[in-house]
Scaffold this motif. Structure first.
Motif, PDB file in Angstrom:
ATOM      1  N   LEU A  63       0.831  -1.207   0.000  1.00  0.00           N
ATOM      2  CA  LEU A  63       0.000   0.000   0.000  1.00  0.00           C
ATOM      3  C   LEU A  63       0.865   1.257   0.000  1.00  0.00           C
ATOM      4  CD1 LEU A  63      -2.916  -0.878   2.474  1.00  0.00           C
ATOM      5  CD2 LEU A  63      -2.993  -0.721  -0.025  1.00  0.00           C
ATOM      6  N   TYR A  64       2.041   1.148   0.644  1.00  0.00           N
ATOM      7  CA  TYR A  64       2.947   2.293   0.663  1.00  0.00           C
ATOM      8  C   TYR A  64       3.295   2.723  -0.762  1.00  0.00           C
ATOM      9  CZ  TYR A  64       7.228   4.978   1.025  1.00  0.00           C
ATOM     10  OH  TYR A  64       8.172   5.959   0.887  1.00  0.00           O
ATOM     11  N   TYR A  65       3.640   1.762  -1.620  1.00  0.00           N
ATOM     12  CA  TYR A  65       4.030   2.074  -2.989  1.00  0.00           C
ATOM     13  C   TYR A  65       2.840   2.530  -3.826  1.00  0.00           C
ATOM     14  CZ  TYR A  65       8.361  -0.208  -1.635  1.00  0.00           C
ATOM     15  OH  TYR A  65       9.518  -0.534  -0.996  1.00  0.00           O
ATOM     16  N   LEU A  66       1.673   1.974  -3.529  1.00  0.00           N
ATOM     17  CA  LEU A  66       0.463   2.387  -4.244  1.00  0.00           C
ATOM     18  C   LEU A  66       0.140   3.847  -3.945  1.00  0.00           C
ATOM     19  CD1 LEU A  66      -2.041   1.711  -5.980  1.00  0.00           C
ATOM     20  CD2 LEU A  66      -3.177   0.974  -3.849  1.00  0.00           C
ATOM     21  N   PHE A  67       0.175   4.206  -2.665  1.00  0.00           N
ATOM     22  CA  PHE A  67      -0.150   5.589  -2.299  1.00  0.00           C
ATOM     23  C   PHE A  67       0.968   6.551  -2.678  1.00  0.00           C
ATOM     24  CE2 PHE A  67      -3.509   3.586  -0.003  1.00  0.00           C
ATOM     25  CZ  PHE A  67      -4.488   4.568   0.144  1.00  0.00           C
ATOM     26  N   GLU A  68       2.188   6.051  -2.754  1.00  0.00           N
ATOM     27  CA  GLU A  68       3.276   6.890  -3.259  1.00  0.00           C
ATOM     28  C   GLU A  68       3.031   7.231  -4.727  1.00  0.00           C
ATOM     29  OE1 GLU A  68       8.112   6.807  -2.885  1.00  0.00           O
ATOM     30  OE2 GLU A  68       7.149   5.037  -3.769  1.00  0.00           O
ATOM     31  N   TYR A  69       2.534   6.265  -5.474  1.00  0.00           N
ATOM     32  CA  TYR A  69       2.186   6.496  -6.881  1.00  0.00           C
ATOM     33  C   TYR A  69       1.037   7.502  -6.982  1.00  0.00           C
ATOM     34  CZ  TYR A  69       0.320   5.585 -11.559  1.00  0.00           C
ATOM     35  OH  TYR A  69      -0.152   5.724 -12.844  1.00  0.00           O
ATOM     36  N   PHE A  70       0.015   7.336  -6.139  1.00  0.00           N
ATOM     37  CA  PHE A  70      -1.119   8.276  -6.139  1.00  0.00           C
ATOM     38  C   PHE A  70      -0.648   9.700  -5.840  1.00  0.00           C
ATOM     39  CE2 PHE A  70      -4.316   4.766  -4.813  1.00  0.00           C
ATOM     40  CZ  PHE A  70      -4.410   4.368  -6.136  1.00  0.00           C
ATOM     41  N   ASP A  71       0.309   9.808  -4.913  1.00  0.00           N
ATOM     42  CA  ASP A  71       0.761  11.130  -4.465  1.00  0.00           C
ATOM     43  C   ASP A  71       1.688  11.791  -5.485  1.00  0.00           C
ATOM     44  OD1 ASP A  71       1.303  13.318  -2.689  1.00  0.00           O
ATOM     45  OD2 ASP A  71       3.172  12.327  -2.137  1.00  0.00           O
ATOM     46  N   LYS A  72       2.717  11.072  -5.924  1.00  0.00           N
ATOM     47  CA  LYS A  72       3.759  11.691  -6.739  1.00  0.00           C
ATOM     48  C   LYS A  72       3.442  11.704  -8.230  1.00  0.00           C
ATOM     49  CE  LYS A  72       7.484  10.775  -3.460  1.00  0.00           C
ATOM     50  NZ  LYS A  72       8.809  10.176  -3.238  1.00  0.00           N
ATOM     51  N   THR A  73       2.632  10.753  -8.677  1.00  0.00           N
ATOM     52  CA  THR A  73       2.322  10.684 -10.105  1.00  0.00           C
ATOM     53  C   THR A  73       0.967  11.293 -10.429  1.00  0.00           C
ATOM     54  OG1 THR A  73       3.641   8.652 -10.276  1.00  0.00           O
ATOM     55  CG2 THR A  73       2.149   9.150 -12.102  1.00  0.00           C
ATOM     56  N   LEU A  74      -0.039  10.912  -9.637  1.00  0.00           N
ATOM     57  CA  LEU A  74      -1.399  11.387  -9.899  1.00  0.00           C
ATOM     58  C   LEU A  74      -1.759  12.627  -9.099  1.00  0.00           C
ATOM     59  CD1 LEU A  74      -3.264   7.932  -9.976  1.00  0.00           C
ATOM     60  CD2 LEU A  74      -2.207   9.189 -11.873  1.00  0.00           C
TER      61      LEU A  74
END
Length: 408
Positions: A2-13
């Motif tokens: 989940l850490y990597y998923l939310f990192e993607y949501f934050d930094k990419t999206l």
């Protein structure tokens, strides 16, 4: 994950609010809640499954009050602790962090040794379980892996001197990076003002370049600590709630050490070693504490399940690796004083019995029975009273250990 998923949501999206997963404190809070839910809600299902498989404890006749009634209670409950720890860890931590990797390996490694031991006792009807020599080989093997990784891995570094000056601007605190991160086998000596000691100095008699041989000292010390603490936890697991409760107290104290050591601001303020990337272990510790407390829901007197060696060996291994990783292993005799006393009571009892048998022709005992908690049972104390008092002593030892951050 989940850490990597939310990192993607934050930094990419750039989805608002998803950046909160970058904070160790937030993920630690989620980890302890999730592990509590897993251990309490799903723990009952695991206990029912174990009971259906007739994974019941075989109780030896020791002449202890209430001992016979425990026969048939499901064991291998350490599976609850392991699952309730690893699931939040896999979801919420940075899985490429070397300290997290080591802790996951430790959990699975010691859990497997304990599981094999319990399996032999229950299904093979061998009360001795896994032979002691194989347990020791397993503990030494883990110590060799942990010691080698901590010594050789480039990501395991520290700053002995943290920067004192914090420059402020309008947007953020900027901390001087003048201090250099370095590979080191240094550790912390409690209660001393100049409280850092490098194991490599034990080889200073070798002359120039002695630092290159520090592994000769460091790795055996790691092996000894892991073996001693895991065996200490194993011996402490003798009455309902004792091992899980005292371990939760010790691990919580280690969580405080881990958080401040992994935070450059707190380590600078407290004038302690700053260990980069070690703060991530706080999330693991939160999950571990949650699993231990959740396990107590079923393991408190009268216990619905016992942790067995599956749990006790795992607990000891994790505590040892945590203490070594955060350079607080010399605090273990104080922080894990309950384990130490339980272990020492057995050593004293056996040694004195052998000595007196050789000297006087008959073996004599110091305690009515060992480990120490059985001594108090023999004296007529109810096990709930013994456990509660051991918890209180554990809390006092944990507080004193934490005070060493400033008491020098």
């Amino acid at each position: 994950m989940l850490y990597y998923l939310f990192e993607y949501f934050d930094k990419t999206l750039n989805i608002p609010g998803t950046g909160v997963f970058q904070y160790i404190t937030f993920r630690s809070a989620l980890a302890i809640i999730l592990s509590l839910l897993i251990s309490t809600v799903f723990g009952k299902r695991i206990i029912t499954f174990l009971a259906n498989q007739q994974v019941g404890e075989t109780v030896r006749e020791l002449g202890l009050k209430g001992q016979a009634q425990k026969a048939g209670t499901p064991t291998m409950g350490g599976l609850i602790i392991i699952l309730a720890t690893l699931i939040p860890v896999l979801l919420l931590t940075k899985l490429n962090n070397i300290y997290i990797i080591l802790l996951i390996v430790t959990t699975l490694w010691m859990g497997t040794i304990g599981f094999v031991d319990d399996y032999i006792k229950i299904f093979k009807k061998d009360k001795e379980g896994l032979k002691g020599i194989f347990k020791v080989f397993g503990q030494v093997g883990l110590g060799l892996i942990v010691g080698s990784v901590l010594y050789l891995h480039p990501g395991v570094v520290l700053r002995k001197e943290t920067p004192k000056t914090i420059a402020l601007n309008q947007t953020e605190n900027v901390i001087s990076q003048a201090a250099i991160e370095e590979k080191s086998t240094a550790t912390t000596i409690p209660f001393l003002k100049n409280n850092e000691f490098d194991y490599a100095e034990l080889l200073s008699w070798m002359g120039d370049g002695y630092e290159n041989w520090a592994w000769i000292v460091f790795i055996p010390i790691v092996i000894f600590i892991i073996t001693a603490v895991s065996n200490g936890a194993n011996l402490t697991d003798g009455i309902d709630g004792l091992a899980a409760g005292t371990s939760a107290i010790s691990v919580l104290a280690l969580g405080i050490f881990t958080f401040v050591s992994g935070n450059i601001i707190f380590s600078s303020y407290l004038n302690i070693m700053y260990i980069p990337n070690s703060g991530e272990m706080t999330v693991f510790i939160a999950a571990f504490v949650g699993s231990l407390i959740g396990f107590l829901w079923y393991n408190s007197y009268p216990a619905s399940v016992f942790m067995g060696d599956t749990g006790s060996l795992t607990i000891g291994g994790i505590i040892a690796v945590l203490a070594i990783s955060v350079r607080k292993e010399l605090l273990i005799p104080l922080l894990c004083g309950i384990f130490l006393v339980e272990n020492f009571s057995v050593v004293l009892q056996v040694s004195y019995f052998k000595f007196t048998k050789k000297r006087f022709g008959e073996g004599r005992r110091i305690f009515l029975m060992s480990p120490l908690h059985h001594h108090y049972q023999k004296k007529g104390y109810h096990e709930s009273k013994i456990v509660t008092r051991f918890w209180i002593v554990g809390i006092l030892l944990a507080i004193l250990s934490i005070v060493t951050l400033k008491l020098r």
